[in-house]
Design a protein around this motif. Structure first.
Motif, PDB file in Angstrom:
ATOM      1  N   VAL A 261      71.286  32.075  14.098  1.00 44.25           N
ATOM      2  CA  VAL A 261      71.590  33.101  15.093  1.00 44.25           C
ATOM      3  C   VAL A 261      70.968  32.711  16.429  1.00 44.25           C
ATOM      4  O   VAL A 261      69.803  32.311  16.476  1.00 44.25           O
ATOM      5  CB  VAL A 261      71.031  34.473  14.641  1.00 44.25           C
ATOM      6  CG1 VAL A 261      71.400  35.562  15.641  1.00 44.25           C
ATOM      7  CG2 VAL A 261      71.544  34.826  13.257  1.00 44.25           C
ATOM      8  N   THR A 262      71.736  32.840  17.489  1.00 45.35           N
ATOM      9  CA  THR A 262      71.223  32.615  18.834  1.00 45.35           C
ATOM     10  C   THR A 262      70.852  33.966  19.449  1.00 45.35           C
ATOM     11  O   THR A 262      71.664  34.895  19.439  1.00 45.35           O
ATOM     12  CB  THR A 262      72.308  31.934  19.703  1.00 45.35           C
ATOM     13  OG1 THR A 262      72.677  30.709  19.067  1.00 45.35           O
ATOM     14  CG2 THR A 262      71.793  31.650  21.110  1.00 45.35           C
ATOM     15  N   VAL A 263      69.626  34.073  19.940  1.00 44.66           N
ATOM     16  CA  VAL A 263      69.176  35.297  20.606  1.00 44.66           C
ATOM     17  C   VAL A 263      68.955  34.949  22.076  1.00 44.66           C
ATOM     18  O   VAL A 263      68.019  34.239  22.434  1.00 44.66           O
ATOM     19  CB  VAL A 263      67.869  35.833  19.975  1.00 44.66           C
ATOM     20  CG1 VAL A 263      67.415  37.110  20.683  1.00 44.66           C
ATOM     21  CG2 VAL A 263      68.071  36.089  18.478  1.00 44.66           C
ATOM     22  N   ARG A 264      69.888  35.419  22.919  1.00 46.62           N
ATOM     23  CA  ARG A 264      69.812  35.129  24.361  1.00 46.62           C
ATOM     24  C   ARG A 264      69.024  36.233  25.043  1.00 46.62           C
ATOM     25  O   ARG A 264      69.519  37.344  25.204  1.00 46.62           O
ATOM     26  CB  ARG A 264      71.219  35.085  24.946  1.00 46.62           C
ATOM     27  CG  ARG A 264      71.961  33.821  24.636  1.00 46.62           C
ATOM     28  CD  ARG A 264      73.377  33.853  25.204  1.00 46.62           C
ATOM     29  NE  ARG A 264      74.318  33.373  24.200  1.00 46.62           N
ATOM     30  CZ  ARG A 264      74.461  32.102  23.867  1.00 46.62           C
ATOM     31  NH1 ARG A 264      73.732  31.187  24.455  1.00 46.62           N
ATOM     32  NH2 ARG A 264      75.314  31.731  22.922  1.00 46.62           N
ATOM     33  N   GLY A 265      67.777  35.938  25.434  1.00 46.28           N
ATOM     34  CA  GLY A 265      66.926  36.947  26.043  1.00 46.28           C
ATOM     35  C   GLY A 265      66.764  36.727  27.529  1.00 46.28           C
ATOM     36  O   GLY A 265      67.264  35.741  28.097  1.00 46.28           O
ATOM     37  N   THR A 266      66.053  37.658  28.165  1.00 47.65           N
ATOM     38  CA  THR A 266      65.828  37.546  29.609  1.00 47.65           C
ATOM     39  C   THR A 266      64.805  36.444  29.922  1.00 47.65           C
ATOM     40  O   THR A 266      64.811  35.887  31.010  1.00 47.65           O
ATOM     41  CB  THR A 266      65.308  38.880  30.176  1.00 47.65           C
ATOM     42  OG1 THR A 266      64.178  39.288  29.379  1.00 47.65           O
ATOM     43  CG2 THR A 266      66.358  39.962  30.139  1.00 47.65           C
ATOM     44  N   GLN A 267      63.911  36.134  28.965  1.00 44.36           N
ATOM     45  CA  GLN A 267      62.898  35.099  29.214  1.00 44.36           C
ATOM     46  C   GLN A 267      63.256  33.766  28.584  1.00 44.36           C
ATOM     47  O   GLN A 267      62.893  32.717  29.100  1.00 44.36           O
ATOM     48  CB  GLN A 267      61.536  35.541  28.671  1.00 44.36           C
ATOM     49  CG  GLN A 267      60.854  36.562  29.553  1.00 44.36           C
ATOM     50  CD  GLN A 267      59.491  36.926  28.998  1.00 44.36           C
ATOM     51  OE1 GLN A 267      58.769  36.103  28.469  1.00 44.36           O
ATOM     52  NE2 GLN A 267      59.150  38.191  29.119  1.00 44.36           N
ATOM     53  N   THR A 268      63.914  33.814  27.424  1.00 44.24           N
ATOM     54  CA  THR A 268      64.220  32.573  26.729  1.00 44.24           C
ATOM     55  C   THR A 268      65.379  32.792  25.766  1.00 44.24           C
ATOM     56  O   THR A 268      65.709  33.930  25.429  1.00 44.24           O
ATOM     57  CB  THR A 268      62.969  32.052  25.966  1.00 44.24           C
ATOM     58  OG1 THR A 268      63.221  30.743  25.488  1.00 44.24           O
ATOM     59  CG2 THR A 268      62.603  32.946  24.797  1.00 44.24           C
ATOM     60  N   THR A 269      65.976  31.688  25.369  1.00 45.51           N
ATOM     61  CA  THR A 269      66.970  31.738  24.299  1.00 45.51           C
ATOM     62  C   THR A 269      66.301  31.192  23.046  1.00 45.51           C
ATOM     63  O   THR A 269      65.754  30.081  23.066  1.00 45.51           O
ATOM     64  CB  THR A 269      68.200  30.895  24.657  1.00 45.51           C
ATOM     65  OG1 THR A 269      68.850  31.493  25.779  1.00 45.51           O
ATOM     66  CG2 THR A 269      69.186  30.814  23.502  1.00 45.51           C
ATOM     67  N   SER A 270      66.295  31.987  21.979  1.00 46.62           N
ATOM     68  CA  SER A 270      65.673  31.559  20.719  1.00 46.62           C
ATOM     69  C   SER A 270      66.742  31.433  19.641  1.00 46.62           C
ATOM     70  O   SER A 270      67.835  31.997  19.766  1.00 46.62           O
ATOM     71  CB  SER A 270      64.624  32.569  20.265  1.00 46.62           C
ATOM     72  OG  SER A 270      63.571  32.617  21.200  1.00 46.62           O
ATOM     73  N   HIS A 271      66.379  30.699  18.585  1.00 44.36           N
ATOM     74  CA  HIS A 271      67.293  30.539  17.449  1.00 44.36           C
ATOM     75  C   HIS A 271      66.603  30.978  16.174  1.00 44.36           C
ATOM     76  O   HIS A 271      65.408  30.741  16.004  1.00 44.36           O
ATOM     77  CB  HIS A 271      67.760  29.082  17.344  1.00 44.36           C
ATOM     78  CG  HIS A 271      68.568  28.673  18.524  1.00 44.36           C
ATOM     79  ND1 HIS A 271      68.028  28.026  19.608  1.00 44.36           N
ATOM     80  CD2 HIS A 271      69.879  28.896  18.822  1.00 44.36           C
ATOM     81  CE1 HIS A 271      68.973  27.836  20.516  1.00 44.36           C
ATOM     82  NE2 HIS A 271      70.101  28.358  20.074  1.00 44.36           N
ATOM     83  N   VAL A 272      67.370  31.611  15.330  1.00 49.18           N
ATOM     84  CA  VAL A 272      66.826  32.125  14.079  1.00 49.18           C
ATOM     85  C   VAL A 272      67.584  31.491  12.923  1.00 49.18           C
ATOM     86  O   VAL A 272      68.818  31.611  12.826  1.00 49.18           O
ATOM     87  CB  VAL A 272      66.931  33.670  14.017  1.00 49.18           C
ATOM     88  CG1 VAL A 272      66.422  34.184  12.680  1.00 49.18           C
ATOM     89  CG2 VAL A 272      66.158  34.291  15.166  1.00 49.18           C
ATOM     90  N   TYR A 273      66.829  30.808  12.079  1.00 50.55           N
ATOM     91  CA  TYR A 273      67.381  30.243  10.841  1.00 50.55           C
ATOM     92  C   TYR A 273      67.426  31.359   9.808  1.00 50.55           C
ATOM     93  O   TYR A 273      66.403  32.015   9.542  1.00 50.55           O
ATOM     94  CB  TYR A 273      66.474  29.101  10.353  1.00 50.55           C
ATOM     95  CG  TYR A 273      66.733  28.680   8.922  1.00 50.55           C
ATOM     96  CD1 TYR A 273      67.696  27.721   8.615  1.00 50.55           C
ATOM     97  CD2 TYR A 273      65.998  29.239   7.871  1.00 50.55           C
ATOM     98  CE1 TYR A 273      67.923  27.346   7.292  1.00 50.55           C
ATOM     99  CE2 TYR A 273      66.221  28.858   6.558  1.00 50.55           C
ATOM    100  CZ  TYR A 273      67.190  27.911   6.275  1.00 50.55           C
ATOM    101  OH  TYR A 273      67.414  27.528   4.979  1.00 50.55           O
ATOM    102  N   VAL A 274      68.589  31.563   9.235  1.00 47.18           N
ATOM    103  CA  VAL A 274      68.796  32.603   8.236  1.00 47.18           C
ATOM    104  C   VAL A 274      69.169  31.910   6.934  1.00 47.18           C
ATOM    105  O   VAL A 274      70.234  31.284   6.837  1.00 47.18           O
ATOM    106  CB  VAL A 274      69.923  33.554   8.715  1.00 47.18           C
ATOM    107  CG1 VAL A 274      70.366  34.482   7.602  1.00 47.18           C
ATOM    108  CG2 VAL A 274      69.462  34.345   9.933  1.00 47.18           C
TER     109      VAL A 274
END
Ligand code: GAL
Length: 326
Positions: A261-274
């Motif tokens: 999952v890609t989480v596009r935030g205001t400070q950073t873009t993070s990725h979550v392994y599910v």
């Protein structure tokens, strides 16, 4: 009856089960996840009936940690052979079309895994109800574990495992209801398997920093193995050599990829392994193993976290890596 630990609500605790708003064990197995209308929607295999089909469960969450059940997005139907009770239906993955309607792709199986087809269902809303359409063998090929990917221009792809013929990436039609063509096919590392090369399964594709990262597991059924990643500048490849995503020998911290999952935030873009930690004889209680995934410069890496959270607004991960439990 073994005791299955639950994650405290609002945290992600790999190896511990998520509970929904009623305290029930969330059925987030083989899950597909999309960020739609400000929420993360997840569609999972409901394992209430063990390995056979009990329905596709749908949940939503603001933060990937606090899950609300919306019941079944797709229900088992005795009148529809592909999704009748007693069948096997796995890895529900949803894509959204430009008009806002949703398309669910599914691995349609028989209990002996000889059916190996790709199925479609549609709904006006993310949570359903979905109307089952049909299944096929894409381009005549065996299709087992699947993943989906939608590029920035809306082009949809389905990733599909076809045994010794490899892991195919198919481009979908604009309405996402048909397979148009194979754009690339990958095989396991040369020489890695005495039985010969084959495709990785439980495939997931994610784009970061202009590169495409393809992740998959080896073919070991409900047992886990060291999942791998390859990269390319386009879904058409060519794909790089495969590399481990977790310390080798940990069997990906005893888990199998389901989606990234890609989480596009205001400070950073993070990725979550599910990932899934399957319990073969009690699939209902198979635990989620979800971890922050560091992706960049052609590498993708997981580090164990006992417990962590992600801020969906900023995209920032809170929690420290630690040694995995022995
Ligand atoms: C795995 C696959 C799972 C399920 C299982 C059945 O290889 O990734 O989704 O199909 O086999 O044995």
């Amino acid at each position: 009856m073994p005791v299955y630990p639950l994650a405290p609500r609002g945290t992600i605790a790999p190896g511990k089960l998520f509970a929904d708003q009623h305290g029930a064990v969330a059925q987030l197995h083989g899950v597909g996840i999309q960020h739609l209308d400000g929420l993360f929607y997840a569609w999972g295999e409901d394992k209430s009936a063990g390995a056979t089909f009990a329905g596709v469960a749908c949940y939503s969450s603001p933060d990937l940690a606090t899950w609300t059940s919306h019941g079944h997005a797709l229900t088992a139907d005795p009148g529809v052979p592909d999704i009748a009770p007693g069948r096997v239906v796995e890895r529900p993955k949803v894509l959204r079309r430009a008009d806002g309607t949703c398309v669910m792709l599914l691995h349609i199986e028989s209990p002996d895994y000889s059916c190996a087809r790709l199925g479609w269902a549609v709904s006006d809303q993310p949570a359903g109800p979905y109307r089952y359409l049909r299944s096929e063998r894409p381009k005549g090929n065996v299709s087992r574990d699947i993943g989906v990917f939608q590029d920035d221009d809306g082009t949809g792809y389905v990733l599909s495992e076809d045994r010794a013929n490899g892991l195919h990436i198919y481009r979908l039609s604009a309405d996402l209801l048909h397979v148009e063509e194979i754009v690339s096919t990958t095989l396991t590392k040369p020489g890695a398997h005495p039985a010969g090369p084959h495709g990785y399964e439980s495939p997931a594709l994610v784009k970061a920093g202009g590169l495409y990262y393809l992740v998959g597991s080896d073919l070991t059924g409900w047992s886990t193995n060291d999942n791998q990643v390859a990269t390319a500048t386009s879904p058409t490849g060519p794909w790089s050599d495969w590399a481990d995503i977790a310390p080798p020998g940990t069997a990906t911290y005893d888990s199998q990829t389901s989606v990234i999952v890609t989480v596009r935030g205001t400070q950073t873009t993070s990725h979550v392994y599910v990932g899934d930690r399957w319990i073969k004889d009690d699939l209902f209680h198979s635990a989620p193993v979800w971890l922050p995934m560091e992706i960049g410069d052609g590498r993708a890496r997981l580090r164990w976290h006992d417990s962590w959270t992600i801020n969906p607004v900023t995209g920032v991960v809170a929690g420290q890596p630690s040694a995995p439990p022995g």
